[in-house]
Write a protein that holds these residues in place. Structure first.
Motif, short mmCIF file in Angstrom:
data_model
loop_
_atom_site.label_atom_id
_atom_site.label_comp_id
_atom_site.label_asym_id
_atom_site.label_seq_id
_atom_site.Cartn_x
_atom_site.Cartn_y
_atom_site.Cartn_z
N LEU A 40 -6.67 -54.16 -16.92
CA LEU A 40 -5.67 -53.18 -17.34
C LEU A 40 -5.30 -53.37 -18.80
O LEU A 40 -5.17 -52.39 -19.55
N ILE A 49 -6.15 -45.38 -20.06
CA ILE A 49 -5.52 -45.74 -18.80
C ILE A 49 -6.15 -44.89 -17.71
O ILE A 49 -6.62 -43.78 -17.97
N ASN A 51 -5.94 -43.56 -13.42
CA ASN A 51 -5.03 -43.39 -12.28
C ASN A 51 -4.97 -44.70 -11.51
O ASN A 51 -6.00 -45.31 -11.21
N SER A 52 -3.75 -45.13 -11.19
CA SER A 52 -3.58 -46.46 -10.62
C SER A 52 -2.54 -46.47 -9.52
O SER A 52 -1.66 -45.61 -9.45
N PHE A 54 0.18 -49.31 -8.13
CA PHE A 54 0.82 -50.61 -8.31
C PHE A 54 1.43 -51.00 -6.96
O PHE A 54 2.35 -50.34 -6.47
N LYS A 62 6.89 -53.31 -11.49
CA LYS A 62 5.99 -52.16 -11.40
C LYS A 62 6.47 -51.00 -12.28
O LYS A 62 5.70 -50.44 -13.06
N ALA A 66 4.81 -49.53 -15.95
CA ALA A 66 4.40 -48.13 -16.10
C ALA A 66 5.05 -47.51 -17.34
O ALA A 66 4.39 -46.78 -18.10
N LEU A 109 2.15 -39.21 -18.34
CA LEU A 109 1.97 -40.23 -17.30
C LEU A 109 3.05 -40.00 -16.25
O LEU A 109 4.24 -40.02 -16.55
N PHE A 111 4.84 -41.38 -13.03
CA PHE A 111 5.09 -42.55 -12.19
C PHE A 111 5.71 -42.05 -10.89
O PHE A 111 6.81 -41.51 -10.88
N THR A 130 -5.47 -35.56 -10.42
CA THR A 130 -5.96 -36.90 -10.76
C THR A 130 -7.39 -36.84 -11.26
O THR A 130 -7.90 -37.82 -11.80
N ILE A 138 0.40 -42.96 -11.85
CA ILE A 138 0.61 -44.35 -11.43
C ILE A 138 1.57 -44.30 -10.25
O ILE A 138 2.72 -43.91 -10.38
N CYS A 157 -8.29 -43.92 -7.63
CA CYS A 157 -7.33 -44.80 -8.30
C CYS A 157 -7.81 -46.25 -8.28
O CYS A 157 -8.53 -46.67 -7.37
#
Length: 410
Positions: A40, A49, A51-52, A54, A62, A66, A109, A111, A130, A138, A157
């Protein structure tokens, strides 16, 4: 004037919020996720970055990470909570992201906290966005994403696991919080007590530091330390926690509202997460009350939603209301008994084919209930009839029994 007001607002916010890192160098812990040699961190250093998800316990950084990522990459940060957000809220974020790209050439982004609370339909709605790069998603969750998220979403992701912070990290944050509040250095015993109470949760640790600050002018260090220790010893031992939640549920099952409220108070006073208590109430509403009072499930669902919007001390009242409601309600475990009996049959090898008239090929044989008087017609829905649901001995289910007997005369 705006910056002045914003500065005043930040100063009255909880210490845990004030202590959020301003850049990656201030970020504490999670070296495997964001350390210098991590995947990361390498992506961020390259201005990228993906798509993730956490995944990890509360208070492990977390949300903070972000926000830092969006700042490092100059993305606009948008935040939604899946417990309260709808698809229309998500679409509004998408529309703003489109305008931002067109007018500012700036990406967004998003979150999405508690992402596991989105149902399958809502998770599927995230998929197109996505893929096309309009937003970077995220999602944060305290639940294992491999059990709670759709495979289609997971495949798009990267999953990063956050772990409880080490003692050295919590201690560093506590010392910084003490300095920020202008307090004298904590005694060794006080530090040890807070570290033990925090159990790897930075937010909890800083909340105790703030509580110490608010009581330091009226209580001595020794008195505060003893107060903290009583809280810890009264609930936080692992065996006590599970004994108390057991006593809580059994008191509700036994229709004793006074005992149930007492054990609820023990959990809240010991610092238990209200969301955990609300989830236990929701399970209990079906497990031990069920068809005797179906409204209990709605009451507990509302309590869960409330714990996401309202913190302590106010949420204690909502949890108390739900607890008393369940305790005084009629009880029935017929739903649990029914599904367990059916599962036992299936696992014993009692597998049945779907009757022909219930299949698509046999639709011409199917009798549509709404075409008959009373919206009912007798026909077979299993090849070999089985009896799984047995109504309980309570007012509501006695009425259900009478209805079933009237409908199914045979």
């Amino acid at each position: 004037m705006r910056s002045l007001f914003q500065g005043n607002f930040d100063r009255i916010r909880p210490l845990a919020y004030q202590m959020r890192p301003k850049n990656l160098d201030e970020y504490v812990g999670q070296e495997e996720v964001i350390g210098r040699r991590s995947v990361l961190r390498n992506l961020i250093d390259k201005g990228k970055i993906v798509n993730s998800i956490f995944f990890g316990p509360p208070g492990t950084g977390k949300t903070s990470l972000a926000e830092l990522i969006s700042g490092e990459l100059d993305y606009t940060f948008e935040k939604l909570n899946a417990t309260t957000a709808s698809l229309s809220d998500f679409r509004e974020v998408v529309e703003r992201a489109k305008r931002r790209v067109e007018m500012e050439n700036r990406r967004t982004l998003l979150f999405l906290d508690e992402i596991h609370r989105f149902n399958k339909l809502q998770q599927d709605a995230l998929l197109p966005y996505t893929e096309d790069g309009l937003i970077v998603l995220i999602g944060a969750t305290t639940e294992n994403p491999y059990y709670t998220l759709n495979n289609a979403l997971l495949s798009r992701c990267m999953v990063f696991e956050f772990k409880k912070l080490d003692t050295v990290h919590i201690e560093k944050l506590v010392k910084a919080g003490v300095e920020r509040l202008g307090l004298k250095e904590l005694s060794e015993d006080m530090m040890e007590t807070i570290l033990d109470l925090a159990k790897g949760d930075a937010r909890t640790a800083l909340n105790y530091v703030e509580l110490y600050c608010n009581t330091a002018d009226t209580l001595s260090d020794e008195e505060i330390r003893e107060l903290f220790k009583k809280r810890k010893e009264g609930y936080h031992k692992k065996e006590d926690k599970y004994n108390i939640i057991s006593a809580f549920i059994k008191s509700i099952r036994g229709s004793d509202p006074d005992a149930a409220i007492y054990w609820l108070a023990r959990m809240l006073d010991g610092g238990e997460d209200p969301r955990y208590i609300a989830r236990r109430l929701l399970v209990h509403a079906s497990e031990d009350i069920g068809m005797a009072n179906p409204e209990a499930l709605l009451i507990c669902h509302a309590a869960i939603t409330s714990t996401e919007k309202i913190g302590m001390p106010e949420v204690r009242i909502i949890l108390a209301q739900a607890t008393i409601y369940l305790a005084i309600s009629s009880k029935s475990n017929s739903s649990e008994a029914a599904i367990d009996a059916a599962l036992a049959d299936i696992r014993a090898g009692n597998l049945q084919e779907v009757p022909v008239h219930l299949t698509k090929q046999g639709e011409h044989l199917y009798k549509y209930p709404h075409a008959y008087a009373g919206n009912f017609v007798e026909q077979a829905y299993m090849e070999r009839p089985g009896k799984y649901y047995i109504p309980g001995e309570n007012k509501n289910e006695k009425m259900i029994q009478q209805k079933l007997e009237k409908l199914w005369k045979k």
